[in-house]
Scaffold this active site. Structure first.
Site, mmCIF file in Angstrom:
data_model
loop_
_atom_site.group_PDB
_atom_site.id
_atom_site.type_symbol
_atom_site.label_atom_id
_atom_site.label_comp_id
_atom_site.label_asym_id
_atom_site.label_seq_id
_atom_site.Cartn_x
_atom_site.Cartn_y
_atom_site.Cartn_z
ATOM 1 N N SER A 83 -32.275 -48.651 -18.443
ATOM 2 C CA SER A 83 -32.784 -48.006 -17.228
ATOM 3 C C SER A 83 -31.796 -48.226 -16.090
ATOM 4 C CB SER A 83 -34.139 -48.612 -16.844
ATOM 5 O OG SER A 83 -34.510 -48.198 -15.551
ATOM 6 N N HIS A 84 -31.893 -47.399 -15.055
ATOM 7 C CA HIS A 84 -31.093 -47.615 -13.844
ATOM 8 C C HIS A 84 -31.484 -48.906 -13.132
ATOM 9 C CE1 HIS A 84 -29.588 -43.632 -14.344
ATOM 10 N NE2 HIS A 84 -28.985 -43.623 -13.179
ATOM 11 N N SER A 85 -32.682 -49.393 -13.448
ATOM 12 C CA SER A 85 -33.213 -50.555 -12.742
ATOM 13 C C SER A 85 -33.447 -51.706 -13.708
ATOM 14 C CB SER A 85 -34.534 -50.169 -12.062
ATOM 15 O OG SER A 85 -35.376 -51.284 -11.934
ATOM 16 N N LEU A 100 -32.471 -41.828 -17.457
ATOM 17 C CA LEU A 100 -31.892 -40.517 -17.138
ATOM 18 C C LEU A 100 -30.455 -40.638 -16.647
ATOM 19 C CD1 LEU A 100 -33.461 -39.323 -13.734
ATOM 20 C CD2 LEU A 100 -33.487 -41.654 -14.538
#
Lengths: 146, 200
Positions: free
Chosen positions: A23-25, A85
């Site tokens: 994930s981006h996080s 994404l």
């Protein structure tokens, strides 16, 4: 895999598919990993590794964290990589194209992040192979909510 | 003929250009992106310059492949795998020849741009780096300066486009009226290439 005629399912050393959550996080990746493990309940101990955010803890994607996580969960039965994404998807694809950055049998799975992660971990915990884990995660796209 | 030193000069010039323009790239990335394009590329190209100094690859293909790999590892945004793939595929297409011709580079760069389109799924007109890279590769048959000019014009031409790829595509019509940051940084890379060629 090398012997399709074998029906050895009782061995304690049965190989289990590893799951990497990109994930981006960092918080999102870690939380989804925890959620999926929790919902998987018993069954085999599935290796799940989050690879969230950049190495300094910011929002983004780290190729190093992804390849480290993939190596950490590789038990020889393949690794399913789920992403959120954008750069997470592109980085995994670029690493797969690189050839030697991810373990053999690592695969980007086209699935919704949260639902796919739960489906993948539950399926892997039942001792399923990588194709079945991928199919379960992809199928999560079809769980309509209304 | 172009040797490893030429490609090192290209990437050194690119690092300087990205450093000089980082604030502008991030500013372009603010209304339609997540305001990190300049700082991401800055981090990536500083790492590229460092690894090239450290490992000193001695072929054009070796320089580009190493640089591409470093961008994939260090950028942290979508431009990392995209530019990384561009350089890596271009480098692989150049093979291990100690020197390559301008025509070899044009062919290899086209393979690199094709790989970027495959990876990101973008086509010309989607308001991405492809809108600068494709016209640049087409113009490279003429000269390095023509390629740089084509890339710059391609970047300017993204302003009236509606984004169809990446985060900006979520904005729909609101992405119209902003120059694409990725096309802008691509124009910088092509300007750096022309700069390296002038120093030959």
């Amino acid at each position: 895999m090398s012997d399709p005629g074998s029906t050895d399912t009782g061995g304690a050393a049965a190989k289990v598919v590893g799951i990497v959550l990109v994930s981006h996080s960092r918080a999102v990746a870690e939380s989804v990993a925890e959620l999926a493990r929790g919902l998987a309940g018993g069954g085999a101990d599935v290796p799940v590794a989050p690879a969230g955010g950049t190495e300094d803890g910011g929002l983004g994607t780290s190729a190093e964290l992804i390849s480290g996580a993939a190596r950490a969960v590789d038990r020889g039965a393949g690794v399913a990589v789920l992403t959120d994404l954008g750069s997470a998807v592109l980085t995994v694809k670029a690493l797969l194209a690189e050839g030697d950055e991810l373990p053999d049998g690592a695969r980007l799975v086209d699935a919704p992040f949260v639902e796919g992660a739960v489906a993948a971990v539950v399926t892997a915990s039942a001792g399923a192979d990588l194709d079945a884990v991928e199919a379960a995660a992809v199928e999560a796209y079809s769980y309509r909510k209304v | 003929m172009l040797d490893a030193d030429f490609f090192r000069r290209w990437l050194t010039a690119a690092t300087a250009a990205v450093d000089r323009e980082a604030a502008r790239l991030t500013e372009l990335d603010s209304p339609i992106g997540d305001a990190d394009h300049g700082s991401n590329l800055q981090r990536g190209f500083v790492a590229v310059s460092a690894v090239l100094d450290r490992e000193a690859p001695d072929t054009p293909g070796g320089v580009l492949t190493l640089a591409g790999r470093q961008l994939i590892s260090t950028v942290g945004g979508a431009s990392g795998p995209l530019y990384g793939t561009l350089l890596r595929r271009t480098g692989k297409a150049l093979g291990d020849a100690p020197e390559v011709s301008e025509a070899d580079l044009a062919t290899a760069l086209r393979a690199g741009v094709d790989a970027v389109m495959t990876l990101g799924g973008a086509a010309p007109g989607d308001k991405t780096m492809i809108d600068a890279l494709v016209p640049a590769v087409d113009a490279l048959a003429t000269s390095f300066d023509a390629a740089a000019t084509a890339a710059e014009q391609g970047a300017l031409a993204t302003t009236p486009m509606q984004a169809r790829k990446g985060r900006a595509s979520y904005l729909g019509e609101r992405s119209i009226g902003h120059q694409d940051p990725g096309a802008t940084s691509s124009a910088l890379l092509l300007a750096a290439l022309a700069e390296a060629a002038r120093d030959e």
